[in-house]
Design an enzyme around this catalytic site. Sequence first.
Site, PDB file in Angstrom:
ATOM      1  N   GLY A   8       0.472   5.825   0.800  1.00 26.52           N
ATOM      2  CA  GLY A   8      -0.236   6.727   1.464  1.00 26.52           C
ATOM      3  C   GLY A   8       0.126   8.242   1.260  1.00 26.52           C
ATOM      4  N   ASP A  23      -8.839  11.742   9.857  1.00 29.37           N
ATOM      5  CA  ASP A  23      -8.599  11.289   8.610  1.00 29.37           C
ATOM      6  C   ASP A  23      -9.425   9.819   8.655  1.00 29.37           C
ATOM      7  OD1 ASP A  23      -8.095  11.213   5.827  1.00 29.37           O
ATOM      8  OD2 ASP A  23      -6.279  10.492   5.912  1.00 29.37           O
ATOM      9  N   GLY A  68       0.798  -1.263  -0.082  1.00 30.22           N
ATOM     10  CA  GLY A  68      -0.018   0.158   0.012  1.00 30.22           C
ATOM     11  C   GLY A  68       0.883   1.216   0.233  1.00 30.22           C
ATOM     12  N   PHE A  75       2.172  10.031   2.760  1.00 30.14           N
ATOM     13  CA  PHE A  75       3.643  10.468   3.166  1.00 30.14           C
ATOM     14  C   PHE A  75       4.386   9.140   3.256  1.00 30.14           C
ATOM     15  CE2 PHE A  75       1.126  13.126   5.733  1.00 30.14           C
ATOM     16  CZ  PHE A  75       1.455  14.445   5.100  1.00 30.14           C
ATOM     17  N   GLY A  76       4.155   8.195   2.439  1.00 25.49           N
ATOM     18  CA  GLY A  76       5.038   6.867   2.433  1.00 25.49           C
ATOM     19  C   GLY A  76       4.274   5.847   1.784  1.00 25.49           C
TER      20      GLY A  76
END
Length: 1024
Positions: free
Chosen positions: A725, A851, A723, A727-728
Amino acid sequence: MNLCSHNLPSSWFIYLHLLLILFTFKSTWFGRNTIASASGNETDQLALLKFKELIFIDPYGILDSWNSSTNFCNWGGVTCNPMHERIIQLNLQGYQLHGTISPLVANLSFLRVLDLGNNNFYGTIPQEFGRLLQLQGADLSNNTLHGEFPINMTSCFQLQELNLYGNNLIGKIPVQIGYLRKLQVLSVGRNNLTGQIPASIGNLSSLTHLFMGENNLEGEIPQEIGLLRNLTYLQVGENKLSGMLPSILFNMSSLITIAATLNQFNGSLPSNMFHNLPNLQAFGVGGNQISGPIPISITNASVLQLLDIGFNYFVGQVPNLGRLLDIEFIDLENNRLGSNSTNDFDFLEPLTNCSNLYLFSISYNNFGGYLPNFIGNLSTQLSQLYLGFNQISGQIPTELANLSNLTILSMGYNHFDGIIPTAFGKFREMQVLGLDGNMLSGVIPTSIGNLSKLFSLNLSQNMLEGNIPPSIGNCQKLQSIYLAQNKLTGPIPLEVFSLSSLTEFLDLSQNLFSGSLPDEIGRLKNIEKLDVSNNHLSGNIPGTIGECMSLEYLYLQGNSFNGVIPSSLSSLKGLQYLDLSRNQLSGSIPEGMQGIIILEYLNISFNKLDGEVPTEGVFQNSSWFFITGNSKLCGGISNLHLPPCPVNGRKLAKHHHFRKLTAVVVSVVALLLILSFSLIIYWMRKSKKRQSFDSRTINQLVKVSYQNLHNGTDGFSDRNLIGSGNFGFVYKGTLESEDKIVAIKVLNLQKKGAHESFIAECDALRNMRHRNLVKILTCCSSTDYKGQAFKALVFEYMTNGSLERWLHPEIENAQQSRTLNTAQRLSIITDVASAIHYLHYECEQPVIHCDLKPSNILLDDCLVAHVSDFGISKLLSSIGVSPKKTSTAGIKGTIGYAPPEYGISYEVSIEGDMYSFGILILEMLTGRRPTDEMFKDGQTLHNYVRISIPNHLSQIVDQTILSGKLEQVADNESMIFTDPNVKECLLSLFSIALACSVESPKQRMSMFVVIKELNLIRSSFFLV
């Protein structure tokens, strides 16, 4: 001495058992009862206070009144006998209490009812409960209690109801269960119990309800069950039971329900079994190994409402079911019924008398002959009709269109020929239409455009001709279209690309389509799979295809596409499979395709490509990509054995050119050294400050080395990437210190805000402990092998991935698709609510998640939900105080899930999380993202649901819920399920979601109220 040899009456065994219990507890039982007789009131009060001491979370404050300022008989949840002021009832059901159960509850010697269900009690059930000799009802359901069955409770001879459903109990059901002669309800379902059902169950002569489903019970159902003459409900489904269903079972005239699905039962059913079951309303043995014919006596089951014998080995003809006037649900699928003959459907005509029938399935059998016209005379209530995977031939009867309330019609993989009846345009409620795998010819009728509620259309593998009718553009709810392997011609109409609802699959492969792919293809922003392979398409591949941001599988092979590979494909970061082979593409391979990190298959063979083959991303492994048939390609990784690419530029012919170049190089190097020295000083100072901040933040987390993470992920191989996202990236790996698979979140420190996200997530997670939060195991704050800063967090690995994947699955084939039923969705919603409640009200320092969305909800191997990704969370010193600015400024969540007030104000709030939670529930129940294309011009997911319930509930609920065997849309306005509570469950969940997602923050439902409402829903929905 062998007591059995003396043939003592069973009452002697009870007496001896009681003596044993008395002896075991002689020092405590008699002593405490002596105190009770002298000052029983004080004993009761003390027992309750000890109970309260072991409760560390009381979200509703039900125990606040438990203090010396009021009489204990007036305490919350307590009921006393008014004459003696002794406690006779303790009812704390559904208050979400966290803690263990005090054994001193056993001192409430007058207690008759103990209800601790729907809480969060853990630990074991106290064996001391065996001293509650007046106890008549005990409900400990839906907690997380573990250990073995509380054997000492078999001494509570007055027990009439014992409910241990939905815990983590292990071991065997004790034979001593037979001592509870007054027991009427025994529920031990949804645990981890093993062993056999004890024969002593036959001693429970008063038993009416027996729930043992969803365990790991083995062996046969004991013959002694036939002694339970009052038994009305038998649930033993989802175990490992084997052998034949005992014949004695079919002589129990009191039975209303027999539920024995998903076991290993074999043998055949006696032909006369239904003669002695006059009250039977539900018979479910689907998912076993039962063979032989369907008992002919079923014609006498006059009150039967549900018949589920699917996924067995039944053979022969189906008996006359026309006398089952109350029947609603018939599932005969996946057996060996029928003989591929003309008389296979003789049973259908009598079935037209059954006016309540709403689901009928005979798919995956051996029915043959023509489908009779009188099938159109079946119940007008019929909503789901499954006829697929048989040997049925002839034309499709036009009379089928009389079944105007059909929502699902599956007729695939038979031998139907002729045309698709134009009368099918009458199916105004149709949602799934499958006619694939037949020999249908002619054109797709324009009347298909009348099916405005259709969300899946499958006409593949036929002999259909002509164009796709433009009227298909009227089907604005279509999520998948399968027209592959036909003889369809002409250009693909623009109306297809106007269907913004297409989210799953558009499959037009292996036809005769011509023309080009229009720029309008970019409108399919949410499509996951697109296949137009093996047609006669030509022209350029439109650059707008890069706007299909949800694309995961793209098949364009076997056409005549020319021009270059559009660089916009590089923007499809979710692309996993791309096939451009056997076209006439030219130019070079776009360098940006190296950046599609999760791309695992690329085929560009047999084109006219030239230039250098990249070496990163998918191009690192020659087993992942194919370039055969492009003679002008060069470079690439070594095992491709391609010629090296020519060096660009001219050789310098004169020596003074070389000297001139040398001087320039020296000057540049000197300048770079000066700049580097300055930067080193700057970064050392900055790094020093940052390291001190890091150390304060993560000093409570045990760190792991970069080398350990590097080794555990095979060098952060793309094979282990699971996966990505904001920021990484997240990798699947192992650690030397952990004997299990873990998830490793590696921060992309080149992205603005990534470092702050690392700090925020460490701050949020280091002191939090909750079963529904992702557990952080360790972290890494170091440098990589190139000397660059490296930061990573290590979490427990969740086997079932994110909720996003379940709500919007990638369907490689129908048998592998993953769906969630109503009960599972309710459990996940409850899990998330419990986690958010903990974050807001139970943490030492309250946390706002900021979030909340499906991709941040992870599911373990038991589908228990865990809230994750605290990269932009906010810490509050206390509720109502502005949050610390620990995360990246300006980031306030994800579009669609973030509340409207975040668009005009930086300050986040608990009410903002509640809004996101409400949207999450709406998405779980409707299957629609809040960013769906249909929500434009002021329309929102919230408003879409608000104006649709309750009258149009069946139209907005995720169709994977409705397509389950036990759930069914019954008519235009309402939903009817085999369990009538399901409709009420869905309506209640929608109400909660709407109350959480209203525009005004002050009017949103609080999590306190949400959890209370969810507990009420769970208690009424789950059969216990």
